[in-house]
Design a protein around this motif. Structure first.
Motif, short mmCIF file in Angstrom:
data_model
loop_
_atom_site.label_atom_id
_atom_site.label_comp_id
_atom_site.label_asym_id
_atom_site.label_seq_id
_atom_site.Cartn_x
_atom_site.Cartn_y
_atom_site.Cartn_z
N ARG A 1 -51.10 11.64 -34.09
CA ARG A 1 -52.21 11.44 -33.90
C ARG A 1 -52.78 9.84 -33.17
NH1 ARG A 1 -52.50 13.45 -39.16
NH2 ARG A 1 -52.55 11.42 -40.22
N TYR A 2 -52.10 8.83 -33.33
CA TYR A 2 -52.10 7.62 -33.01
C TYR A 2 -51.94 7.64 -31.31
CZ TYR A 2 -51.63 2.59 -31.77
OH TYR A 2 -51.75 1.24 -31.36
N ILE A 3 -50.71 7.98 -30.90
CA ILE A 3 -50.36 8.28 -29.64
C ILE A 3 -51.24 9.08 -28.78
CG2 ILE A 3 -48.51 9.06 -28.20
CD1 ILE A 3 -46.34 7.87 -30.26
N MET A 4 -51.58 10.36 -29.21
CA MET A 4 -52.46 11.30 -28.59
C MET A 4 -53.77 10.51 -28.33
SD MET A 4 -52.00 15.01 -30.18
CE MET A 4 -52.25 14.62 -31.81
N ASN A 5 -54.16 10.06 -29.34
CA ASN A 5 -55.41 9.48 -29.16
C ASN A 5 -55.85 8.20 -28.05
OD1 ASN A 5 -58.50 9.16 -30.21
ND2 ASN A 5 -57.82 7.26 -30.39
N ARG A 6 -54.65 7.30 -28.34
CA ARG A 6 -54.78 6.05 -27.30
C ARG A 6 -54.17 6.50 -25.90
NH1 ARG A 6 -51.57 0.29 -28.93
NH2 ARG A 6 -52.17 -0.38 -26.78
N PHE A 7 -53.21 7.62 -25.85
CA PHE A 7 -52.84 7.82 -24.48
C PHE A 7 -54.03 8.52 -23.80
CE2 PHE A 7 -51.09 10.42 -21.05
CZ PHE A 7 -50.14 9.73 -20.87
N GLU B 1 -62.03 16.66 -40.30
CA GLU B 1 -61.22 16.92 -38.85
C GLU B 1 -60.27 17.79 -38.71
OE1 GLU B 1 -58.96 14.17 -35.58
OE2 GLU B 1 -60.22 13.02 -36.99
N LYS B 2 -59.49 17.97 -39.85
CA LYS B 2 -58.46 18.90 -39.84
C LYS B 2 -59.00 20.42 -39.80
CE LYS B 2 -54.36 16.58 -40.89
NZ LYS B 2 -52.94 16.48 -41.49
N LEU B 3 -60.25 20.65 -40.16
CA LEU B 3 -60.58 21.99 -40.32
C LEU B 3 -61.50 22.47 -39.31
CD1 LEU B 3 -61.59 21.73 -44.15
CD2 LEU B 3 -59.63 22.98 -43.02
N LEU B 4 -62.08 21.62 -38.40
CA LEU B 4 -63.14 22.13 -37.47
C LEU B 4 -62.50 22.46 -36.01
CD1 LEU B 4 -66.07 20.05 -38.54
CD2 LEU B 4 -65.66 22.27 -38.99
N PRO B 5 -62.92 23.29 -35.34
CA PRO B 5 -62.29 23.74 -34.06
C PRO B 5 -62.59 22.57 -32.75
CG PRO B 5 -64.50 24.95 -34.25
CD PRO B 5 -64.05 24.31 -35.68
N ARG B 6 -63.62 21.70 -32.91
CA ARG B 6 -63.90 20.64 -32.15
C ARG B 6 -64.60 19.43 -32.91
NH1 ARG B 6 -65.37 19.61 -26.41
NH2 ARG B 6 -66.81 17.99 -26.30
N GLY C 1 -65.71 12.97 -30.46
CA GLY C 1 -65.23 11.40 -30.52
C GLY C 1 -66.32 10.50 -30.85
N PHE C 2 -65.90 9.44 -31.24
CA PHE C 2 -66.86 8.08 -31.45
C PHE C 2 -65.78 6.92 -31.77
CE2 PHE C 2 -65.50 7.27 -36.04
CZ PHE C 2 -64.98 8.31 -36.48
N ASP C 3 -66.43 5.69 -31.32
CA ASP C 3 -65.77 4.38 -31.27
C ASP C 3 -64.51 4.62 -30.31
OD1 ASP C 3 -66.20 1.69 -32.67
OD2 ASP C 3 -63.98 1.89 -32.42
N LYS C 4 -63.18 4.36 -30.87
CA LYS C 4 -62.18 4.45 -29.94
C LYS C 4 -61.47 5.88 -30.00
CE LYS C 4 -60.91 -0.18 -29.17
NZ LYS C 4 -59.69 -1.08 -28.70
N PHE C 5 -62.12 6.75 -30.96
CA PHE C 5 -61.59 8.12 -31.14
C PHE C 5 -62.14 8.81 -29.93
CE2 PHE C 5 -61.14 6.94 -35.94
CZ PHE C 5 -59.81 7.39 -35.70
#
Ligand code: SF4
Ligand code: ZN
Length: 286
Positions: free
Chosen positions: A134-140, A175-180, A183-187
């Motif tokens: 999750r960390y790498i996907m988001n940051r990348f 987050e794990k249950l919804l299709p979309r 994003g917010f802040d750095k997400f």
């Protein structure tokens, strides 16, 4: 068994849809299902730059292929977690996938952060792996100007997660249950384009289209009990998994409060259901 669309020999019978299809008609059918699902749940917007996280497995490979097929702007991300032979086989499948689909492939290696999943105590492996991915996907995605991160989660993944949560008494993590999830802040926004698709449908698609993938399982793969329970319910009640995930996202419309014009009790219509029953069955019609 003949294909219901064209009459050729069918390769599958899809119980939830009660339809038998040949190879070509199945590929079209799958494409339409994913397109409709993406529209129904507003999973993606046209013009978004998508980072598709791929593992080499059938589900994320199907996702990458169908997103390209549907004309989305997509690049691949492979995260090398350092899980011995499994990671090597997975990376090979992902390289073949990128080549066949003619998509740009980005590779991030966990070892470049100073450790790999093989360094983690066995009891914490999956948790550490999930956190790292999750960390790498988001940051990348954020650092490379992608609008969304897409993962290959299937309808079964969502149902299993939901049931496990309820069974363990913990609060469901949206987050794990919804299709979309916006994003917010750095997400960065996270999407699941295969939210309504089953593993069987994804597997059939990659086989029909000869899309590179590996069936190699991670050696740390958790006990499949919950998944088998979900398969069993689906076997006995075809359509269960799809109805379940649709139910999760269905917004409950607030009930309009009215009062029955006959008895004055709370009612969803002009006359309450009980007064309708009385009018129909009451022997001494007043
Ligand atoms: Fe990571 Fe393997 Fe656990 Fe999946 S099963 S979370 S890939 S360690
Ligand atoms: Zn056909």
């Amino acid at each position: 068994m003949k294909c219901k669309k064209c009459g050729k020999n069918a390769i599958t019978y899809l119980k939830p849809y009660r339809i038998a299809l040949c190879k070509d008609c199945y590929v079209d059918f799958y494409k339409n299902l994913v397109r409709r699902s993406i529209n129904r749940f507003k999973i993606l917007k046209r013009g978004e730059r998508i980072l598709a996280s791929v593992s080499g497995g059938k589900d994320s490979s199907a996702m990458a292929s169908i997103l390209k097929e549907l004309g989305y702007d997509v690049e691949l991300l492979y995260i090398d977690l350092g899980i011995g032979e499994y990671s090597k086989v997975s990376e090979k499948a992902v390289r073949d996938l990128a080549r066949d689909l003619d998509l740009d492939l980005n590779v991030v290696r966990l070892k470049d952060y100073g450790f790999t999943i093989s360094d983690v105590e066995i009891s914490k492996v999956c948790s550490a792996c999930g956190i790292s991915k999750r960390y790498i996907m988001n940051r990348f995605a954020r650092e490379n100007d992608f609008d969304v991160v897409a993962t290959g989660h299937t309808a079964e993944d969502v149902v299993v997660f939901y049931i496990k949560n309820i069974a363990s008494g913990s609060k469901v993590w949206a987050e794990k249950l919804l299709p979309r999830v916006e994003g917010f802040d750095k997400f960065v926004t996270k999407v699941k384009p295969l939210y309504e698709m089953s593993e069987k449908e994804n597997l059939l698609y990659v086989i029909c289209k000869e899309i590179p993938h590996t069936l190699e399982e991670c050696p740390h793969a958790p006990n499949p009990d919950w998944k088998e329970i979900v398969y069993e319910i689906e076997r006995r009640k075809p359509g269960f998994v799809k109805n379940f995930v649709r139910g999760i996202v269905k917004e409950e419309k607030p009930m309009k409060i009215m009062h029955c014009k006959i008895c004055g009790e709370v009612s969803s219509g002009e006359v309450c259901a009980f007064c309708k029953l009385r009018m129909k069955y009451c022997r001494s019609k007043a």
